[in-house]
Design an enzyme around this catalytic site. Structure first.
Site, PDB file in Angstrom:
ATOM      1  N   ALA A  15       0.813  -1.223   0.000  1.00  0.00           N
ATOM      2  CA  ALA A  15       0.000   0.000   0.000  1.00  0.00           C
ATOM      3  C   ALA A  15       0.844   1.269   0.000  1.00  0.00           C
ATOM      4  CB  ALA A  15      -0.929   0.005   1.215  1.00  0.00           C
ATOM      5  N   GLY A  17       5.129   3.186  -0.340  1.00  0.00           N
ATOM      6  CA  GLY A  17       6.586   3.156  -0.472  1.00  0.00           C
ATOM      7  C   GLY A  17       7.138   2.149  -1.466  1.00  0.00           C
ATOM      8  N   ASP A  37      -1.515  -5.863   3.040  1.00  0.00           N
ATOM      9  CA  ASP A  37      -1.138  -4.706   3.864  1.00  0.00           C
ATOM     10  C   ASP A  37      -2.173  -4.541   4.979  1.00  0.00           C
ATOM     11  OD1 ASP A  37      -0.212  -1.991   4.740  1.00  0.00           O
ATOM     12  OD2 ASP A  37       0.910  -2.047   2.868  1.00  0.00           O
ATOM     13  N   LEU A  47       0.787  -8.293   9.949  1.00  0.00           N
ATOM     14  CA  LEU A  47       1.804  -9.337   9.970  1.00  0.00           C
ATOM     15  C   LEU A  47       2.616  -9.355  11.261  1.00  0.00           C
ATOM     16  CD1 LEU A  47       2.834  -8.948   6.243  1.00  0.00           C
ATOM     17  CD2 LEU A  47       1.384 -10.727   7.247  1.00  0.00           C
ATOM     18  N   TYR A 157      15.969  -1.469  15.472  1.00  0.00           N
ATOM     19  CA  TYR A 157      15.650  -1.607  14.039  1.00  0.00           C
ATOM     20  C   TYR A 157      16.774  -2.352  13.309  1.00  0.00           C
ATOM     21  CZ  TYR A 157      14.542  -0.261   9.198  1.00  0.00           C
ATOM     22  OH  TYR A 157      14.268  -0.269   7.846  1.00  0.00           O
TER      23      TYR A 157
HETATM   24  P1  NAI Z   1       6.338   2.593   4.027  1.00  0.00           P
HETATM   25  O1  NAI Z   1       5.958   2.991   5.399  1.00  0.00           O
HETATM   26  O2  NAI Z   1       6.156   3.546   2.907  1.00  0.00           O
HETATM   27  O3  NAI Z   1       5.603   1.231   3.635  1.00  0.00           O
HETATM   28  C1  NAI Z   1       5.548   0.147   4.519  1.00  0.00           C
HETATM   29  C2  NAI Z   1       4.245  -0.588   4.305  1.00  0.00           C
HETATM   30  O4  NAI Z   1       4.236  -1.721   5.194  1.00  0.00           O
HETATM   31  C3  NAI Z   1       3.005   0.286   4.633  1.00  0.00           C
HETATM   32  O5  NAI Z   1       2.041   0.212   3.595  1.00  0.00           O
HETATM   33  C4  NAI Z   1       2.497  -0.317   5.917  1.00  0.00           C
HETATM   34  O6  NAI Z   1       1.093  -0.218   6.088  1.00  0.00           O
HETATM   35  C5  NAI Z   1       2.941  -1.769   5.790  1.00  0.00           C
HETATM   36  N1  NAI Z   1       2.988  -2.389   7.101  1.00  0.00           N
HETATM   37  C6  NAI Z   1       3.574  -1.889   8.227  1.00  0.00           C
HETATM   38  N2  NAI Z   1       3.312  -2.683   9.276  1.00  0.00           N
HETATM   39  C7  NAI Z   1       2.580  -3.719   8.805  1.00  0.00           C
HETATM   40  C8  NAI Z   1       1.996  -4.850   9.414  1.00  0.00           C
HETATM   41  N3  NAI Z   1       2.093  -5.060  10.742  1.00  0.00           N
HETATM   42  N4  NAI Z   1       1.299  -5.713   8.640  1.00  0.00           N
HETATM   43  C9  NAI Z   1       1.164  -5.483   7.305  1.00  0.00           C
HETATM   44  N5  NAI Z   1       1.678  -4.427   6.680  1.00  0.00           N
HETATM   45  C10 NAI Z   1       2.374  -3.544   7.425  1.00  0.00           C
HETATM   46  O7  NAI Z   1       7.869   2.146   4.157  1.00  0.00           O
HETATM   47  P2  NAI Z   1       8.968   1.729   3.082  1.00  0.00           P
HETATM   48  O8  NAI Z   1      10.069   2.692   3.208  1.00  0.00           O
HETATM   49  O9  NAI Z   1       8.384   1.447   1.764  1.00  0.00           O
HETATM   50  O10 NAI Z   1       9.489   0.359   3.734  1.00  0.00           O
HETATM   51  C11 NAI Z   1       9.321  -0.899   3.136  1.00  0.00           C
HETATM   52  C12 NAI Z   1      10.415  -1.819   3.666  1.00  0.00           C
HETATM   53  O11 NAI Z   1      11.690  -1.304   3.284  1.00  0.00           O
HETATM   54  C13 NAI Z   1      10.435  -1.948   5.184  1.00  0.00           C
HETATM   55  O12 NAI Z   1      10.689  -3.298   5.516  1.00  0.00           O
HETATM   56  C14 NAI Z   1      11.596  -1.072   5.586  1.00  0.00           C
HETATM   57  O13 NAI Z   1      12.162  -1.470   6.795  1.00  0.00           O
HETATM   58  C15 NAI Z   1      12.529  -1.273   4.413  1.00  0.00           C
HETATM   59  N6  NAI Z   1      13.525  -0.246   4.218  1.00  0.00           N
HETATM   60  C16 NAI Z   1      13.160   1.059   3.998  1.00  0.00           C
HETATM   61  C17 NAI Z   1      14.124   2.009   3.807  1.00  0.00           C
HETATM   62  C18 NAI Z   1      13.815   3.437   3.586  1.00  0.00           C
HETATM   63  O14 NAI Z   1      14.749   4.268   3.616  1.00  0.00           O
HETATM   64  N7  NAI Z   1      12.554   3.811   3.320  1.00  0.00           N
HETATM   65  C19 NAI Z   1      15.563   1.662   3.838  1.00  0.00           C
HETATM   66  C20 NAI Z   1      15.824   0.268   4.039  1.00  0.00           C
HETATM   67  C21 NAI Z   1      14.834  -0.637   4.221  1.00  0.00           C
END
Ligand code: NAI
Length: 263
Positions: A15, A17, A37, A47, A157
């Site tokens: 949903a 990023g 999501d 999750l 983290y």
């Molecule tokens: P985001 O916040 O834009 O997207 C994360 C998504 O995961 C959201 O749609 C959220 O609703 C969903 N989510 C969170 N908790 C959840 C749960 N309990 N059950 C189901 N869905 C859940 O974040 P982003 O940046 O796209 O992150 C995606 C992945 O990339 C994460 O694992 C993050 O740790 C990793 N990451 C992100 C970086 C960054 O700089 N944005 C850098 C390195 C890794």
């Protein structure tokens, strides 16, 4: 026609990023996407909970009973607390393990998870080993204790991402994955401009830590499409022989921080 046409991909965290960018790229390439999501998805599942992980298995199986071609485990949180342990480690591992049987009918099965450049930052070794032991209650309580102390809260983290990267290394070459023909890998992005990071950017201490924790000589921060294209290749049929790799797409941070000690 592209290499993704007709393939079925499950994407968690779709949903927002990186997950949303990956879903858009793969859907435009002709794949069928099953999104997962907390909201705005085909399967709504938290999750971080056992019930949510059960909802994931049941929801995906109901939508695609004949099987899937790949799993992209992306859902995660950027917080330094027990929720990060539940979602980033146990939720991601559960996603990959629970959906693995659905990959069996695929002619080119693939699985990939999203770790982070934070995996090479300082961690709490006890928290990492408790996660790798599969002791979720123990890991949650260790994280809760670390979160109480400002001196240790910042280790959580990175610990979730280190444990996940190590789980990938252990699992990928095993009977369950490689011997079953499934290519299992992970990516470790640097700083990606998503809603998660927009929230962190408001924290002055976090911004100050970037210079030492996230050196980015190659073009700095990136849009979510950058890791998304890498994820898309990792689940393509072309990725036939990559196994257990943690691919750093991080503007050079890993090369700066670990130098030539890692190759
Ligand atoms: P985001 O916040 O834009 O997207 C994360 C998504 O995961 C959201 O749609 C959220 O609703 C969903 N989510 C969170 N908790 C959840 C749960 N309990 N059950 C189901 N869905 C859940 O974040 P982003 O940046 O796209 O992150 C995606 C992945 O990339 C994460 O694992 C993050 O740790 C990793 N990451 C992100 C970086 C960054 O700089 N944005 C850098 C390195 C890794």
């Amino acid at each position: 026609m592209t290499e993704h046409a007709g393939r079925v991909y499950v994407i968690t965290g779709a949903a927002s990023g990186i997950g949303a960018a990956t879903a858009a790229i793969l859907a435009a390439s002709g794949a069928r996407i099953v999104s997962v999501d907390l909201r705005d998805a085909d399967v709504i599942a938290d999750l971080g909970t056992l019930d949510g992980r059960q909802a994931l298995s049941e929801g995906v199986t109901a939508l695609v009973p004949s099987g899937i071609d790949a799993v992209i485990a992306c859902a995660g949180v950027g917080s330094e607390d027990a929720v990060a342990v539940a979602v980033n480690y146990f939720g991601m591992v559960a996603t990959l393990e629970r959906l693995r049987p659905l990959l069996r009918p695929s002619l080119a099965p693939r699985a990939v998870g999203v770790a982070s450049m934070a995996a090479i930052h300082p961690v709490d070794d006890r928290l990492v080993s408790t996660m790798l032991d599969g002791d979720e209650p123990g890991a949650l309580s260790r994280a809760a204790r670390l979160a109480e102390d400002p001196g240790t809260a910042g280790l959580i983290y990175g610990s979730t991402k280190r444990a996940f990267a190590r789980w990938i290394r252990r699992s990928a070459p095993s009977q369950a994955w490689a011997a079953a023909g499934i290519a299992l890998n992970a990516i470790s992005p640097g700083i990606v401009l998503t809603p998660m990071v927009e929230g962190l950017m408001r924290d002055e201490r976090w911004r100050a830590s970037l210079a030492t924790g996230a050196p980015m000589p190659l073009k700095g921060m990136m849009p979510p499409e950058v890791p998304a294209h890498l994820l898309a290749w990792l689940v393509s049929p072309q990725n036939s022989h990559m196994c257990g790799q943690i691919v750093y797409v991080d503007s050079g941070a890993d090369a700066v921080l670990r130098g030539d000690a890692t190759w």
